[in-house]
Every structure is written in C-alpha cells, then in structure tokens.
Write a protein that holds these residues in place. Structure first.
Motif, PDB file in Angstrom:
ATOM      1  N   SER A 152      51.952  41.857  42.333  1.00 21.11           N
ATOM      2  CA  SER A 152      51.944  40.984  43.510  1.00 21.11           C
ATOM      3  C   SER A 152      50.534  40.462  43.724  1.00 21.11           C
ATOM      4  N   SER A 153      50.330  39.714  44.793  1.00 20.98           N
ATOM      5  CA  SER A 153      49.005  39.174  45.104  1.00 20.98           C
ATOM      6  C   SER A 153      48.263  40.059  46.101  1.00 20.98           C
ATOM      7  N   GLU A 154      48.746  41.281  46.321  1.00 21.42           N
ATOM      8  CA  GLU A 154      48.169  42.160  47.320  1.00 21.42           C
ATOM      9  C   GLU A 154      47.119  43.087  46.704  1.00 21.42           C
ATOM     10  N   VAL A 155      46.542  43.951  47.553  1.00 26.14           N
ATOM     11  CA  VAL A 155      45.551  44.936  47.121  1.00 26.14           C
ATOM     12  C   VAL A 155      46.071  46.330  47.459  1.00 26.14           C
TER      13      VAL A 155
ATOM     14  N   ARG B 163      38.465  38.424  46.358  1.00 24.65           N
ATOM     15  CA  ARG B 163      39.218  37.186  46.537  1.00 24.65           C
ATOM     16  C   ARG B 163      40.503  37.434  47.310  1.00 24.65           C
ATOM     17  N   ARG B 164      41.215  38.495  46.952  1.00 23.07           N
ATOM     18  CA  ARG B 164      42.493  38.766  47.624  1.00 23.07           C
ATOM     19  C   ARG B 164      42.298  39.232  49.062  1.00 23.07           C
ATOM     20  N   LEU B 165      41.301  40.088  49.278  1.00 25.37           N
ATOM     21  CA  LEU B 165      41.062  40.549  50.645  1.00 25.37           C
ATOM     22  C   LEU B 165      40.560  39.415  51.530  1.00 25.37           C
ATOM     23  N   GLY B 166      39.947  38.408  50.932  1.00 26.56           N
ATOM     24  CA  GLY B 166      39.479  37.258  51.710  1.00 26.56           C
ATOM     25  C   GLY B 166      40.590  36.458  52.349  1.00 26.56           C
TER      26      GLY B 166
ATOM     27  N   THR C  57      49.030  58.730  51.800  1.00 26.98           N
ATOM     28  CA  THR C  57      48.691  58.878  50.386  1.00 26.98           C
ATOM     29  C   THR C  57      48.482  57.542  49.688  1.00 26.98           C
ATOM     30  N   GLY C  58      48.662  56.435  50.390  1.00 22.99           N
ATOM     31  CA  GLY C  58      48.446  55.126  49.801  1.00 22.99           C
ATOM     32  C   GLY C  58      48.922  54.046  50.745  1.00 22.99           C
ATOM     33  N   GLY C  59      48.613  52.808  50.411  1.00 20.51           N
ATOM     34  CA  GLY C  59      49.035  51.687  51.241  1.00 20.51           C
ATOM     35  C   GLY C  59      48.659  50.365  50.624  1.00 20.51           C
ATOM     36  N   THR C  60      48.930  49.302  51.358  1.00 21.06           N
ATOM     37  CA  THR C  60      48.623  47.935  50.930  1.00 21.06           C
ATOM     38  C   THR C  60      47.751  47.286  51.993  1.00 21.06           C
ATOM     39  N   ALA C  61      46.621  46.741  51.594  1.00 26.94           N
ATOM     40  CA  ALA C  61      45.668  46.164  52.555  1.00 26.94           C
ATOM     41  C   ALA C  61      46.309  45.044  53.365  1.00 26.94           C
ATOM     42  N   ALA C  62      46.077  45.075  54.701  1.00 26.23           N
ATOM     43  CA  ALA C  62      46.668  44.071  55.595  1.00 26.23           C
ATOM     44  C   ALA C  62      45.641  43.394  56.487  1.00 26.23           C
ATOM     45  N   ALA C  63      44.512  44.054  56.785  1.00 27.39           N
ATOM     46  CA  ALA C  63      43.496  43.481  57.663  1.00 27.39           C
ATOM     47  C   ALA C  63      42.188  44.203  57.447  1.00 27.39           C
ATOM     48  N   LEU C  64      41.073  43.507  57.731  1.00 28.01           N
ATOM     49  CA  LEU C  64      39.745  44.078  57.616  1.00 28.01           C
ATOM     50  C   LEU C  64      39.072  44.015  58.982  1.00 28.01           C
TER      51      LEU C  64
END
Length: 377
Positions: free
Chosen positions: A200-203, A348-351, A284-291
């Motif tokens: 996917s395009s996620e982190v 790039r993806r987190l941006g 134990t894990g996750g997908t980045a959604a906001a900074l």
C-alpha cells in the motif's frame, strides 16, 4: 546442564536468546514479550538463525577479557562504559571486554552468533536483552526498515499517532497523555521502526522495546506516582538503570523533578509495567495516521500552533546519532538508522499525513482531551 531458549519474532526478523541461567532468558521474555513475540522454545530446536548466547561464569569472563587485553585492541564507549575491542582480520571475529561492568563479548557477524560472558546474572541479563535487540534491529534494517526518533500510540483501528521533536520537546508527555486518558495503546516511548508498506502507500510502524524514562513530575501528573510508590513498598522494582536518587524519592513520596546538573533524573519503567502497574495496554504494531510536534510549557493551555513543521532527516536515527550503542559488534551491516532510500520514501509518505504542531501544558488530562479531539479520536 539445561539450556533455556527464548525466540524473538517481530515482522520478518527472528533471533534466539540461549542461556543456562534461566534468569537471563526470563529477563528477555519479560523485556520483549509485551511488544515483540517472545516465546520459550526447546534449545535443541535452535539450529538456524541469529543467536545470542549468555553465560554467567567468572572463569570464562576472565579468559575472554585476558585475551582481549593481550591482543592489539582499541577503546570506545558502549552503554556508557569503557569497552576494549580486538578484531581478528582473517575471521572477522570481534572480542570485547567492559571491565567496569565485568562483561565480555565474542561476536561472529558472519555466523550471526554473539556470546556474552559475565560474573553477575543481572548484568548479563541486561546486556543480553540490549544485544538481542541490536541483532533484531540489524535484521529489520537490512529488510527495509528505518528507525524514527518518535513516540507512538495506536488507536483501536490500528491508526498510529507519531509524536516527534527534539529531546525534551514533550514526546513522552504527548504519548502518555493519550495512552493514560484517551484509551490509546502505547507503541513506543522514544523510537519506532518504520517502513514503506509493501502492499500500500502507507507506513508500517513497529515498537522499539526499551525501558521508558518518565520524570517524577510527569509520573505524578499522570496519577501514577502513588501506584509506583506502593509497588516499591511491596518489594517490586523499576528498571535497574534507574538512578538510586529516583528510587529514594518515590519511596519517600517526593514527586518534585530531580536533577543531576542539567540532566533530569527519571523513573525507568519496564514495558510490562505500563499495563501491569498503570493499566496502559501496549500495541505491537500499527499504520501511521498523523504526526504531532509538541512543545510543553508550564501554565500553557493546550492549543494548535501556527508554525509549520515537517518531518526532517534529523528525526531519523543514524550511525552518527547512535552514540550509546554504536555498531561495534558488527550486528547491523547498514547504517544504524536505516538506508537513505528507505528514509526518503518514509518521509515522502508521512508528508501526506496531517502535521500537527501543538502547545501543551502540565495538565495531562487536559492535554489528552485536547489531542483526542484534534485527532478526531
């Protein structure tokens, strides 16, 4: 003699801790079990993969230590202690000794094998957990992960909030405000593994297991100081790296911040104590959604800031910034923070995600309520 074994599995990395001293493998199981999958396995089944072998034996320690000092060797700091190192050019075997800690090491990077020898079970257990984490870090980095200097919490849907900033910015305050008062699970206190998701395009985000440093004032503001004091009175302990002045202050009921020069002395909380003592579950894990980029000031009311902040190269760990645990044993094989190409793609993806600079005060409950509303939790 019975050999005990604990296997660590996280994402696409596996390493095994072996020791005749069960206290060593019990420590590894405790330290990693809440964030990584740590399972006891029959020692005879461990025939492949990376291994960390720990031995509590003064004679073996003396033997390796003497061998290092009799060969040409260098000196560096590792885990805040002097380390003497020698290397066999032909085989690549690295031998080392820390006289202050009475720990000796034999690393064979080509075989994925690291041996630790010491005189004290507790010191060997602590060093073994530290080095087992480094072994797993090396595997993850070589498999396309990077290390981000961030705290992280995970919502019920797996969406992960990353908190970034320089030391003292308020990363821990932000993460624990959400975990203690808004039902988020704690993923990490100071560092996380990140990688571009392959499908996917996620982190993707993974925890970096470590004791968490929590200032006495923050411990009190979270409502945890009394719990910690009661647990200590019952004979339980926080992490042994904690300064004795901190332990004495908690026992005495003194929650004012403690300082050693310009460095704040903090409580060192085991991973499992977040849930066992304070009721904060771990993720134990996750997908980045906001900074989130916090700044904390006494008396401030929680609010969004008008400044613009973006993820920068300095937010990632690197070999240059990893001064406590440099790769002296050849366990990583790449830069200590990950490949530049991985960092660039993660950046790039987190941006694309929400970037939220915020001002926070010392009212942890108010901070948590404000952050949850801002994040739409």
């Amino acid at each position: 003699m019975t050999t005990h074994a604990v296997r660590l599995d996280v994402a696409d990395a596996t390493a095994t801790v072996l020791s005749a001293d069960q206290a060593v493998t019990d420590w590894a199981a405790r330290y990693f079990g809440q964030w990584w999958n740590a399972t006891e396995v029959p020692a005879q089944d461990v025939c492949t993969g990376s291994v960390v072998i720990a031995t509590v034996d003064r004679d073996r320690y003396d033997e390796v230590a003497l061998g290092v000092t009799q060969e040409p060797h260098g000196s560096t700091l590792y885990a805040r202690a002097q380390l003497l190192l020698s290397r066999e050019v032909s085989s690549g075997v690295i031998r080392a000794v820390s006289p202050e800690q009475q720990l000796a090491y034999v690393s064979e990077p080509g075989r994925g094998r690291l041996e630790i020898f010491g005189c004290d079970s507790g010191a060997v257990a602590t060093a073994t957990a530290r080095l087992a984490r480094e072994v797993v870090r090396g595997i993850l980095l070589r498999n396309g992960w990077a290390v981000l200097h961030a705290s992280a919490v995970v919502g019920s849907d797996g969406r992960t909030v990353l908190t970034l900033g320089q030391k003292g910015a308020g990363k821990t305050t932000t993460a624990l405000a959400l975990a203690a008062h808004q039902g988020f699970r704690l993923l990490a206190n100071d560092r996380v593994f990140v990688r571009p998701a392959p499908d996917s395009s996620e982190v993707d985000v993974l925890p970096w297991p470590a004791a968490a440093a929590v200032g006495l004032g923050l411990l009190d503001a979270l409502g945890w100081f009394g719990v910690a004091r009661e647990r200590l009175a019952q004979g339980e302990q926080l992490h042994p790296t904690q300064h004795e002045r901190v332990t004495a202050a908690i026992r005495a009921g003194v929650s004012e911040p403690l300082w050693n020069g310009d460095k704040e002395l903090k409580a060192q909380v085991f991973p499992d104590q977040f849930e066992g003592w304070f009721g904060v579950p771990l993720a134990t894990g996750g997908t980045a959604a906001a900074l989130v980029y916090p700044s904390v000031e006494k008396g401030a009311a929680p609010a969004e800031e008008g400044t613009v902040r973006w993820l920068a190269p300095g937010d990632f760990m690197s070999g240059a910034t990893e001064d406590r645990y440099p790769d002296v044993f050849g366990l990583l094989g790449v830069d200590g923070g990950g490949a530049d190409s991985v960092k660039q793609e993660v950046t790039r993806r987190l941006g694309r995600l929400p970037q939220l600079p915020v001002a926070l005060g010392h009212d942890v409950a108010a901070n948590g309520e404000f952050l949850a509303k801002l994040l739409g939790a």
